[in-house]
Scaffold this motif. Structure first.
Motif: not given
Lengths: 565, 263
Positions: A303-306, A400, A506-509
Motif C-alpha cells: 500500500p502507498l500513501t501521500g 522513509f 510512497l510506501s513505508s519500509w
C-alpha cells in the motif's frame, strides 16, 4: 416529468411499501442496522446545529456551501449542501435524497475521500439530528412537497433468475452495448477514451471509478448498491441514470458484472505483508514485463500513501497500491512493478526541470489543480525503488522519506518521458538522496548500471527494473547480498495528477528477502539428524532394560503409566 | 501395593510439571499481551517478544526442575514416567509407547528443519511508543492554562481548524488515527481516542511531539518509520498549543496533570 409516470408495474406497489417503512427497506439495501427514522417533530434544529458546527463545518462550511476552511486541500471537494444535489441516493436522477441515504453516507463515510464514517463518534440519534440540520441548508427544496424524495424512490425489485455466472456474462454485454467502457475502460480501470477531461457540476476535474478497486467505489459494491447507482445516477457527476434507457433486467445484469470485477475488498484495503520474497532463477532474468519467468515469483501488493512529512505535502495521491515481483540470479536482480494508472503520461514540459520541481513549496500545501484541470503534458509518470546504502551496518534505518543527512538512500528510478523520447535504455536513473533538503542527485555515469522497460496497457503500468546485485565500480552505490533482509520502499508519480518531486505516493519500509533455494544436502542433514535421534533413543531403551534386569528399575514402566492415566 | 501407590504419585508429579509449564506458556503468550488491554492501557494486545518468551520459559523450566529435584522421593517420582517411556517390555512396546517413541526423533527433525530452513519473518522491532520527554520541553507549560472558559472555547476552535488542516490527513477528523493517508503507513498514526496515548501524558508531551515530529524521536522509537513532520518549522508555538488543546477536545480526553513537588 416528475413522479407522475409509473414506468414499471411493480413500482406503485413498491412505493406503497416504502411509504410505510422506508428506513427498513433502505437499511436492507444498504446492509445497515438502523432503527426507524424519527419524525421531524421529534428533532431539534439546535441540537443538529451544535453537532454540525462542531464536527462538519470546517470542511462543508458554516453555511453548508462546501467552502469550509479545509476544503481547498481536499479532493474530491466537500459536498455543497445548498443545492440539495447528492451522489448517493435511492431516488431518481435529479431528485433529493432520502434521509436514509444521508444516514448511510454519514454512518459509513466515503472511502478514498476525506469523509470519515461517523458511526463510532455520533450516536444514531445525533446522526438523525445533524441530517435534519443539513437539510435546512436547502430548506426551500426539502420543505416543498413537490420535491418530496419519498415520492421518487427508484424501484429495486429483484434480480432476474439465472445463475450468477449467466448474469455476469449478460452484464458484460450490457457494459459493452451501453458504452460503459467509453469512460470506465475495457477492464473497468476508469481509463476509457472519454475519461480524460471529465468535470463535475462545479467544473472540477473528476475521474470515472476504477471498478477493479472495490474499497474506493463510493456507493458500495453489492449488486443491490450497484443497481441503485445505475438507476439513480450520481448527481453532480458525469455518471448518468440509466433508468430510462436500460431495462431493469439489464441493470441487474450489469450490477452483477461490475460486482464481479471488484477484487477481495478486505485484502485490498490492507495490502499484503511487508516481506517481499525474491525468487532465484538459474538462467538469465527477463527483460520484459510479459516474460513467463515472472510467473514463478510471488506477487506482493504494497500500500502507498501521500507524502505528508515535508512541504509540499501531498494529500491526494493517485496511486494507492503497487504490485511487486522480484527475481534474481547469481549476478542480477529484477523488479516488476505494476500499478493502475488511468492515463499514461509519457511527456513532460522539461525533464531536467521535473527532476527538481515539486521539491520546494511556497506554502505548506500545494494548490490542487491550479488550472482547474488535470495536468497533461507537464509531468511524467515515474516509479522508484529506494534502498538504504548502508543497510547491513546498522539497525538504524534512514527515514522513509528519502533518508537523512549521514544515512543516505539509493534510488532506482524509471521515467516514462525518457523512455518515450529516447528509448528504454535511457529511461533509468540511479540517484542518491540524503534527506529532502535538496533533490536526489544522479550517480556518476559509470555507476549507472540499471536497465529497464515500462509498458502501459489498459490503464496499468508494468515496469521492469534490473541491476547487477554488485556493481564492482569501486564507488559506493548500494550492493545487494542474499541472506539478509534488505529494507526497501517504493515511490510512484502520476503525472496528470500534478505529481512530481515530493508530491508523490510512497510506501513505508518493506523488506526484500533474497531467498536462496534450499540445497538438497540440507534435507539429507535433516534425515541424518532424525536417524541419530532414533539411534540415541534405541540406546536409552537398551540402557533402561539393562538397569531393569540388574534390578535398578526406577519406575514401573510406561505402559502402567498409560493404564493409570 | 506400595509400588503402585508410588507410581500413581509419580505420574502426578510429572504431569503437574508439564501442566505448570503449559500454564506458564499460555500466560506469557496470551495472558500478558491482553493484560494491557484489560487495564485499559492499550486497545490492541502487545505480544511478548520471542527472546523474552524464551528467557521466561527457561526460568520456569529451571525453577520447576529445581523444585522437583530438591527432595529425593519427589525427584524419583518425577523421573519414573520418563524412564518408563523407554522401558520397553520384552513383548515389544505398547501402541501408545511406540507412537511416542516414533514422535521423538521426528520432533527433533522438525526442530532441525526450522533452524536450517528459516522462513521469512518480519524483523522484530522493539519500539518504545512513549520515549521520555526531553527536559527542555518538560519545563514548558501551556501558556493558555489559566484562560477563561470563553477564551478557551475560541482557542480550541481555532486549534480544531489547524488540526483539521494539518493533522487530519493522517490522524483523522475525530483524532482516531483513521485519516485518509493512514492506510499506507505501516507505523500507524496515533489514535488519540485510545486512553493509552495522549491521556497518559502531560500537555507538554504532545507539544514536544508536534514541534519536533519524527526528527526529534530517539532511535528506540524508530523515527525512520514515522511520517510525523517537525511542525515548529512551519507553525509558531501559539498555534501548536492550540492544536494540542484541539487534540484533547476532539478525542474527548484530558491531559495528565503535572506532578508538582510540595515546597
Amino acid at each position: 416529468m416528475r413522479r407522475c409516470t409509473v414506468k414499471y408495474p411493480g413500482f406503485a406497489l413498491l412505493l406503497g411499501l416504502l411509504v410505510t417503512a422506508p428506513t427498513q427497506v433502505v437499511a436492507q439495501w444498504y446492509d445497515l442496522n438502523v432503527s426507524e427514522r424519527p419524525s421531524s417533530d421529534n428533532l431539534d434544529l439546535e441540537i443538529g446545529r451544535d453537532i454540525y458546527q462542531e464536527s462538519c463545518w470546517f470542511c462543508h462550511g458554516e453555511d453548508g456551501d462546501g467552502d469550509g476552511p479545509i476544503s481547498p486541500y481536499l479532493f474530491p471537494r466537500p459536498r455543497d449542501f445548498t443545492m440539495g444535489s447528492y451522489k448517493l441516493r435511492t431516488t431518481q436522477s435529479g431528485e433529493l435524497p432520502l434521509d436514509e441515504d444521508l444516514f448511510r453516507t454519514i454512518t459509513l463515510g466515503i472511502d478514498g475521500t476525506a469523509m470519515p464514517g461517523w458511526e463510532p463518534h455520533l450516536t444514531e440519534e445525533e446522526r438523525w439530528q445533524v441530517i435534519n440540520y443539513i437539510k435546512g441548508f436547502a430548506s426551500d427544496l426539502f420543505e416543498d412537497e413537490f420535491f418530496d424524495p419519498y415520492q421518487a424512490i427508484v424501484a429495486i425489485g429483484n434480480p432476474p433468475n439465472g445463475s450468477e455466472a449467466d448474469l455476469v456474462a449478460a452484464g458484460k454485454i450490457v457494459y459493452d452495448e451501453n458504452k460503459c467502457w467509453e469512460c470506465h475502460g475495457d477492464f473497468g480501470r476508469g481509463n476509457g477514451e472519454r475519461a480524460s477531461g471529465l468535470t463535475d457540476d462545479w467544473n472540477l476535474p473528476i475521474m470515472p471509478a476504477n471498478l477493479n478497486v472495490g474499497w474506493k467505489i463510493k456507493g458500495g459494491i453489492s449488486p443491490e448498491e450497484l443497481y441503485l447507482r445505475f438507476s439513480t445516477g450520481l448527481d453532480g457527476t458525469p455518471m448518468p441514470s440509466y433508468e430510462a434507457t436500460v431495462s431493469e433486467e439489464e441493470r441487474w445484469q450489469l450490477a452483477y458484472y461490475v460486482a464481479s470485477l471488484v477484487g477481495d475488498v478486505e485484502s485490498d484495503r490492507s495490502g499484503d505483508g511487508v516481506i517481499i520474497k525474491a525468487h532465484k532463477v538459474p538462467g538469465s532474468l527477463p527483460t520484459k514485463s510479459t516474460d513467463s519467468e515472472w510467473d514463478a515469483a510471488q506477487e506482493i501488493r504494497v500500500p502507498l500513501t501521500g507524502q505528508a512529512t515535508y512541504a509540499p505535502r501531498w494529500q491526494i495521491p493517485a496511486v494507492t497500491d503497487i504490485a511487486v515481483k522480484v527475481l534474481f540470479n547469481e549476478d542480477e536482480i529484477a523488479f516488476r512493478l505494476a500499478w493502475d494508472d488511468r492515463f499514461a503520461d509519457t511527456t513532460s514540459a522539461d525533464s531536467v526541470l521535473v527532476l527538481a520541481e515539486g521539491w520546494t513549496a511556497d506554502d505548506t500545501y500545494p494548490v490542487l489543480f491550479p488550472d482547474g484541470q488535470r495536468m497533461r503534458g507537464y509531468f511524467s509518470d515515474a516509479v522508484e525503488v529506494m534502498i538504504p546504502v548502508r543497510y547491513e551496518d546498522s539497525p538504524i534505518l534512514p527515514h522513509f522519506v528519502y533518508g537523512n543527512p549521514g544515512n543516505p538512500v539509493d534510488l532506482w528510478r524509471w521515467q516514462a518521458d525518457w523512455q518515450y523520447k529516447y528509448g528504454s535504455n535511457e529511461s533509468m536513473f540511479e540517484l542518491r538522496a540524503n534527506g529532502v533538503e535538496s533533490p536526489p542527485k544522479l550517480h556518476d555515469i559509470e555507476s549507472q548500471k540499471i536497465t529497464g522497460d515500462g509498458a502501459w496497457v489498459d490503464g496499468r503500468w508494468t515496469v521492469v527494473i534490473r541491476r547487477p546485485l554488485n556493481t564492482n565500480t569501486g564507488n559506493d552505490e548500494v550492493q545487494l547480498h542474499s541472506g539478509s533482509l534488505i529494507p526497501l520502499a517504493f515511490h510512484v508519480w502520476e503525472g496528470n495528477n500534478g505529481e512530481t518531486g515530493l508530491k508523490m505516493s510512497l510506501s513505508s519500509w518493506t523488506f526484500l528477502d533474497l531467498h536462496e533455494p534450499t540445497e538438497i544436502s540440507i534435507y539429507l542433514v535433516i534425515i541424518l539428524i532424525i536417524l541419530i535421534a532414533a539411534l540415541l533413543e534405541f540406546k536409552i531403551i537398551l540402557w533402561v532394560r539393562h538397569r531393569a534386569v540388574s534390578g535398578k528399575s526406577v519406575g514401573e514402566g510406561f505402559s502402567s503409566m498409560i493404564n493409570k492415566g | 501395593m506400595v509400588n503402585e501407590k508410588e507410581t500413581s504419585k509419580g505420574i502426578g508429579v510429572f504431569m503437574v510439571t508439564v501442566i505448570t509449564l503449559i500454564a506458564v506458556y499460555i500466560g506469557l503468550q496470551f495472558g500478558i499481551p491482553w493484560l494491557a488491554v484489560l487495564a485499559g492501557l492499550s486497545q490492541t494486545p502487545a505480544p511478548l517478544p520471542g527472546f523474552a518468551l524464551g528467557i521466561y520459559m527457561a526460568c520456569a523450566l529451571a525453577g520447576t526442575l529445581f523444585y522437583m529435584s530438591s527432595e529425593e522421593e519427589r525427584w524419583r517420582s518425577f523421573l519414573s514416567p520418563i524412564i518408563g517411556l523407554f522401558d520397553v517390555s520384552s513383548s515389544g512396546p505398547g501402541r501408545t509407547q511406540l507412537l511416542v517413541l516414533i514422535l521423538i526423533p521426528l520432533t527433533v527433525g522438525w526442530a532441525a528443519w526450522r533452524i536450517l530452513i528459516p522462513g521469512s519473518q518480519t524483523p522484530t522491532v522493539i519500539r518504545v511508543q512513549h520515549p521520555g520527554l526531553p527536559e527542555k520541553f518538560a519545563e514548558i507549560d501551556n501558556p493558555y492554562a489559566g484562560v477563561s472558559k470563553e477564551e478557551r472555547e475560541v482557542l480550541e476552535r481555532e486549534g480544531v481548524v489547524l488540526f483539521q488542516k494539518n493533522c487530519r490527513p493522517c490522524h483523522g477528523t475525530m483524532a482516531d488515527g483513521e485519516g485518509p493517508l493512514a492506510r499506507g503507513q505501516r507505523l500507524r498514526p496515533v489514535d488519540f481516542t485510545d486512553p493509552g496515548t495522549i491521556a497518559t501524558v502531560v500537555e507538554s508531551y504532545p507539544f514536544w511531539r508536534i514541534s519536533e515530529g519524527a526528527a526529534g524521536l530517539p532511535s528506540i522509537a524508530t523515527p525512520w518509520n514515522s511520517a510525523m513532520p517537525s511542525w515548529s518549522e512551519e507553525l509558531n508555538d501559539e498555534d501548536i498549543w492550540r492544536i494540542v488543546m484541539a487534540a484533547y477536545r476532539l478525542s474527548g480526553t484530558e491531559p495528565r496533570l503535572p506532578e508538582k513537588l510540595e515546597p
